[in-house]
Design an enzyme around this catalytic site. Sequence first.
Site, mmCIF file in Angstrom:
data_model
loop_
_atom_site.group_PDB
_atom_site.id
_atom_site.type_symbol
_atom_site.label_atom_id
_atom_site.label_comp_id
_atom_site.label_asym_id
_atom_site.label_seq_id
_atom_site.Cartn_x
_atom_site.Cartn_y
_atom_site.Cartn_z
ATOM 1 N N LYS A 88 -9.368 -13.522 8.917
ATOM 2 C CA LYS A 88 -8.701 -12.396 9.573
ATOM 3 C C LYS A 88 -9.022 -12.405 11.058
ATOM 4 O O LYS A 88 -10.193 -12.442 11.443
ATOM 5 C CB LYS A 88 -9.211 -11.077 8.987
ATOM 6 C CG LYS A 88 -8.572 -10.655 7.685
ATOM 7 C CD LYS A 88 -9.183 -9.331 7.257
ATOM 8 C CE LYS A 88 -8.305 -8.545 6.337
ATOM 9 N NZ LYS A 88 -8.889 -7.237 5.996
HETATM 10 C C1 E4P Z 1 -6.473 -4.837 4.872
HETATM 11 O O1 E4P Z 1 -6.600 -6.035 4.941
HETATM 12 C C2 E4P Z 1 -7.514 -3.904 5.256
HETATM 13 O O2 E4P Z 1 -8.761 -4.306 4.733
HETATM 14 C C3 E4P Z 1 -7.296 -2.482 4.853
HETATM 15 O O3 E4P Z 1 -6.078 -2.229 4.275
HETATM 16 C C4 E4P Z 1 -7.682 -1.620 5.995
HETATM 17 O O4 E4P Z 1 -7.371 -0.311 5.834
HETATM 18 P P1 E4P Z 1 -8.288 0.822 5.225
HETATM 19 O O5 E4P Z 1 -9.731 0.359 5.279
HETATM 20 O O6 E4P Z 1 -8.068 2.006 6.067
HETATM 21 O O7 E4P Z 1 -7.793 0.966 3.839
#
Ligand code: E4P
Length: 226
Positions: A88
């Site tokens: 990521k």
């Molecule tokens: C996606 O890859 C993220 O980890 C995730 O959806 C982030 O959002 P959240 O932590 O607010 O759910």
Amino acid sequence: MKFFLDSAHVHEIAHALEMWDIDGVTTNPRHVEVTGKPFLTVIQEIGRLVQGTDKTISTEINPYHERWQDMVAEGEKLAALCPNFVIKVPSTEAGFKACQMLRAEGIRVNVTVCFSAMQALQAMRMGATYVSPFIGWKEANGEPSVSFIEEIVEIRNNYLFETEVLVAAVRNGRQVVDAALAGADIVTAGFAVYQEGFDHPYTHVGLAKFQDFWDKTPYGDEEATR
Ligand code: E4P
């Protein structure tokens, strides 16, 4: 449509793999922190759950990195740990460049924390494997999310980019369905979103009614297990 689980809890991921046949996992620093374990320990535990399959684990790099060179160096290190890892990188100028460089090495990349179609377009141009629009955060900020997904999907289709649209920060089953209707390739959501989304109170009302009738009707086979 692919379902990814957004979690770093090994027991949740194991359940989702066995019972729901999820296609992949996404993690982030928040999920890792709540496990109480070191980052590398957690991501490698998750990696072992899916090793030998084509399921991917999107794993974060240090969010303090500002230089693309540092993002690439950590991405290379993490990608070497497990063939299922997708790195990521953030939707920033350096993140897009890091995406391009990692992809040139054959390392898969998820361009994350994406909040505009322009950011998504640049991620696609840089060869992102996945681009992750965060729709829950958009909605919490009073911004439309369905048109946001639709624009990204339309741009991807217009230019036949290979990037998959991974709708993230999904808070409920309605948003999963919205993402599906908008043509997203993947959603990632927390354990409870799937658990609650696969259920409906009327299903249980219906089953109770059918059990009642079942009890009043002979099966017609003495040997049968009722
Ligand atoms: C996606 O890859 C993220 O980890 C995730 O959806 C982030 O959002 P959240 O932590 O607010 O759910």
